[in-house]
Design an enzyme around this catalytic site. Structure first.
Site, PDB file in Angstrom:
ATOM      1  N   LYS A 126       0.848  -1.180   0.000  1.00  0.00           N
ATOM      2  CA  LYS A 126       0.000   0.000   0.000  1.00  0.00           C
ATOM      3  C   LYS A 126       0.886   1.233   0.000  1.00  0.00           C
ATOM      4  CE  LYS A 126      -3.943  -1.924   2.314  1.00  0.00           C
ATOM      5  NZ  LYS A 126      -4.634  -1.836   3.575  1.00  0.00           N
ATOM      6  N   HIS A 129       1.762   6.834   2.765  1.00  0.00           N
ATOM      7  CA  HIS A 129       1.036   8.075   2.528  1.00  0.00           C
ATOM      8  C   HIS A 129       1.330   9.141   3.572  1.00  0.00           C
ATOM      9  CE1 HIS A 129      -1.766   7.041   5.683  1.00  0.00           C
ATOM     10  NE2 HIS A 129      -1.943   5.855   5.135  1.00  0.00           N
ATOM     11  N   HIS A 132       1.441   8.336   7.262  1.00  0.00           N
ATOM     12  CA  HIS A 132       2.609   7.619   7.785  1.00  0.00           C
ATOM     13  C   HIS A 132       3.784   8.548   8.049  1.00  0.00           C
ATOM     14  CE1 HIS A 132       0.652   3.916   5.975  1.00  0.00           C
ATOM     15  NE2 HIS A 132       0.723   3.687   7.268  1.00  0.00           N
TER      16      HIS A 132
HETATM   17  N1  ARG Z   1       0.502  -0.650   9.926  1.00  0.00           N
HETATM   18  C1  ARG Z   1      -0.425   0.080  10.711  1.00  0.00           C
HETATM   19  C2  ARG Z   1      -1.127   1.141   9.871  1.00  0.00           C
HETATM   20  O1  ARG Z   1      -0.603   1.564   8.859  1.00  0.00           O
HETATM   21  C3  ARG Z   1       0.227   0.747  11.878  1.00  0.00           C
HETATM   22  C4  ARG Z   1       0.904  -0.172  12.827  1.00  0.00           C
HETATM   23  C5  ARG Z   1       0.923   0.378  14.186  1.00  0.00           C
HETATM   24  N2  ARG Z   1       1.686  -0.369  15.132  1.00  0.00           N
HETATM   25  C6  ARG Z   1       1.251  -1.378  15.844  1.00  0.00           C
HETATM   26  N3  ARG Z   1       2.073  -1.934  16.704  1.00  0.00           N
HETATM   27  N4  ARG Z   1       0.041  -1.848  15.734  1.00  0.00           N
HETATM   28  O2  ARG Z   1      -2.200   1.567  10.231  1.00  0.00           O
END
Ligand code: ARG
Length: 565
Positions: A126, A129, A132
């Site tokens: 993905k 963006h 992030h």
């Molecule tokens: N990959 C997730 C997202 O883009 C964020 C991860 C956050 N960290 C975690 N330990 N859950 O929404």
């Protein structure tokens, strides 16, 4: 010498109570107005221990405390106000900065603490963006600040590289992927087929079932699925790396969600053994109704694990591996409930360290009024945003300073710095609304403004022929000079506040204040054409000290300085 510490020591020596220096230092305030002094000590909190009214305590302290280093010490009500001896103060602060240079503001207070900072954590296949970048910028700067203060930090990128969406993606890949496009522009192609999958699945829900099946096969290690997943991951990481390189961001570990696949059974077993596992509609959950939360699902009815299970396993693994005293999750506020569920479940499992897991949440990023969502495909790619900012900065430089050398390099640092600065300018829970004109304004409270102040200072220093005279700091006796030095002296305080609150904006605001005070000083006084050589030299030293502080401050935000712009 640290003035705050000095004030604390003076109080400690003169108070009839056994108080820790740290405790006293924590109470000292920096008054908002100069007539209230440079440091203030409120006596309210001592009243109980000393069995005296706060204003009496202040009065008694005032009479006892020696005045060295201070011009005067006053008491107003419950407050003790310290006015520094400006000459000594200015000399001490500037000398200290010029001695410590890149280290100015740092300390070793964190040397006994291990900290885990988890940030960025984009999802494979993905787009990386604009949301992030929020996580990336905050996490990166928290890491820098904490390391600067001696904390032993580990940076983790918890990649979203596991979950049912990969089953869907595998289906989409097999049906619609254009291999050429995939290699030319991996994320765009993966996003295209992912979006198509969701559209098609609305008409044909069977597709979702197929997706689930493929994820199951992936979890079971079936070769074809695993190979495809690896391919998606490699292609994605290659793209992410471009962004990290632009930003100058690094990690110590990229153990993402998939890393925990073989560590989850043990967690589910442990939950079960503690008697916490409950069957609910075929799924396995931990009930959290006592805490006013929906249950934390650890295994779905089809036996697949989910996001929360991986987070439970990750927290336990991190505690074992890094023995952290704090584990910071820099993740959007829309995941607050998720983290409360995970942390509470850990607590119920008897992990009392769960209290040292903190969710540092942040708001949304918007352009005009568009909310960003991956599923509909209307995302703004971060790489495009950064490149656009560099491009626009280049245009501004072309207009303002067409003869500048290394224009592109400068535009890179300023353009990217401007974006990062925008993310770190306000408290993290506040939404960001992007506005190019505001962000790149060289006069406003922006990254370019601060960078420009630094470059201006450096240009003065380049032009100065260094004279071989002693700096007579007693000649720096104007209001502007004192105000600037006061700000320079507060650097470490702003860092420690930012660390305490996990709010990098406190340092961002600080560098804005320094740049503003520098510009006031610069506009009010001649530097290169100062009245005499001794004043000139003293002012040059002040310029040099200011440049060190701005540079150190911007670096803590993850922003590079430029020598000229
Ligand atoms: N990959 C997730 C997202 O883009 C964020 C991860 C956050 N960290 C975690 N330990 N859950 O929404």
């Amino acid at each position: 010498m640290d003035y705050k510490e000095l004030v604390a020591e003076k109080i400690q020596k003169n108070i009839n109570a056994d108080l820790q220096l740290d405790f006293i230092e924590g109470l000292i305030e920096i008054p908002p107005r100069p007539e209230m002094g440079d440091y203030a000590f409120p006596c309210f909190q001592l009243a109980k221990a000393l069995k005296k009214a706060p204003n009496i305590i202040a009065q008694e302290l005032k009479d006892k405390i020696g005045k060295d280093y201070f011009e005067k010490i006053e008491n107003k009500g419950a407050y003790l106000n310290f006015f520094v001896d400006r000459n000594i103060f200015i000399k001490n602060v500037i000398t200290k900065i010029l001695e410590q240079k890149d280290k100015y503001g740092s300390s070793s207070i964190g040397k006994d603490s291990n900290i885990v900072v988890e940030y960025s954590s984009p999802n494979i296949a993905k787009p990386f963006h604009v949301g992030h970048l929020f996580s990336t910028a905050i996490g990166n700067s928290l890491y820098k600040m904490m390391s600067f203060e001696g904390y032993n930090c580990t940076r983790i990128n918890h990649l979203g590289d596991w979950g049912t969406q990969f089953g869907k993606l595998i289906v989409a890949y097999k049906k619609w992927c254009n291999e050429d496009e995939l290699h030319k522009n991996p994320i765009k192609e993966l996003l295209r087929i992912y979006v198509k999958f969701h559209k098609e699945a609305e008409k044909d829900p069977e597709l979702n079932e197929e997706g689930r099946l493929h994820f199951k096969r992936l979890e079971n290690g079936c070769r074809e699925e695993v190979e495809l997943w690896k391919k998606f991951k490699e292609l994605s990481l290659r793209e992410f790396k471009k962004v990290y390189d632009l930003l100058g961001v690094e990690f110590d570990s990229c153990a993402g969600e998939s890393f925990y696949t073989d560590k989850m059974d043990a967690v589910i077993d442990e939950i079960d053994k503690k008697g916490l596992l409950v069957e609910s509609n075929g799924a396995k959950v931990v009930m959290l109704d006592k805490y006013n939360m929906p249950p934390c699902i650890v295994k779905k009815s089809d036996g697949a694990t989910i996001y929360a299970t991986r987070d439970l396993a990750a927290a336990i693994y991190r505690k074992k591996t890094y023995n952290f005293s704090k584990c910071i999750y820099v993740v959007g506020m829309d995941q607050s409930l998720h983290f409360r569920q995970v942390f509470t479940t850990l607590k119920l499992m008897g992990k009392d360290w769960a209290d040292s897991c903190v969710h540092a949440g942040f708001g949304l990023v918007r352009f005009a009024d568009k909310k960003l969502s991956t599923r509909k495909g209307d995302v703004i790619f971060l790489e495009d945003l950064l490149n656009r900012s560099v491009q626009r900065t280049l245009e501004i430089i072309d207009e303002k300073n067409p003869k500048l050398e290394n224009k592109l390099q400068v535009a890179q640092k300023v353009g990217i710095g401007a974006v990062i600065f925008t993310y770190l300018k306000n408290n993290r829970e506040r939404d960001i609304v992007f506005d190019w004109n505001e962000m790149l304004n060289f006069e406003g409270e922006t990254g370019p403004y601060v960078q420009y102040s630094y470059a201006r200072g450096k240009s003065i220093l380049r032009k100065a022929e260094y004279i071989d005279s002693q700096a007579d700091y007693s000649k720096l006796n104007s209001k502007e000079e004192f105000e600037l030095v006061k700000f320079l002296n507060n650097f470490r305080d702003s860092i420690l506040n930012a660390i305490n609150k996990l709010e990098p904006f406190m340092v961002t605001r600080y560098v804005i204040d320094v740049a503003k005070a520098f510009n006031k000083f610069y506009n009010a006084h001649s530097i290169l054409n100062a009245e005499d050589e001794a004043i000139k030299f003293a002012r040059l030293q002040l310029v040099k000290a200011t440049c060190h502080v701005i540079k150190n401050g911007l670096n803590l935000l993850g922003i590079d300085v430029v020598e000229e712009m």
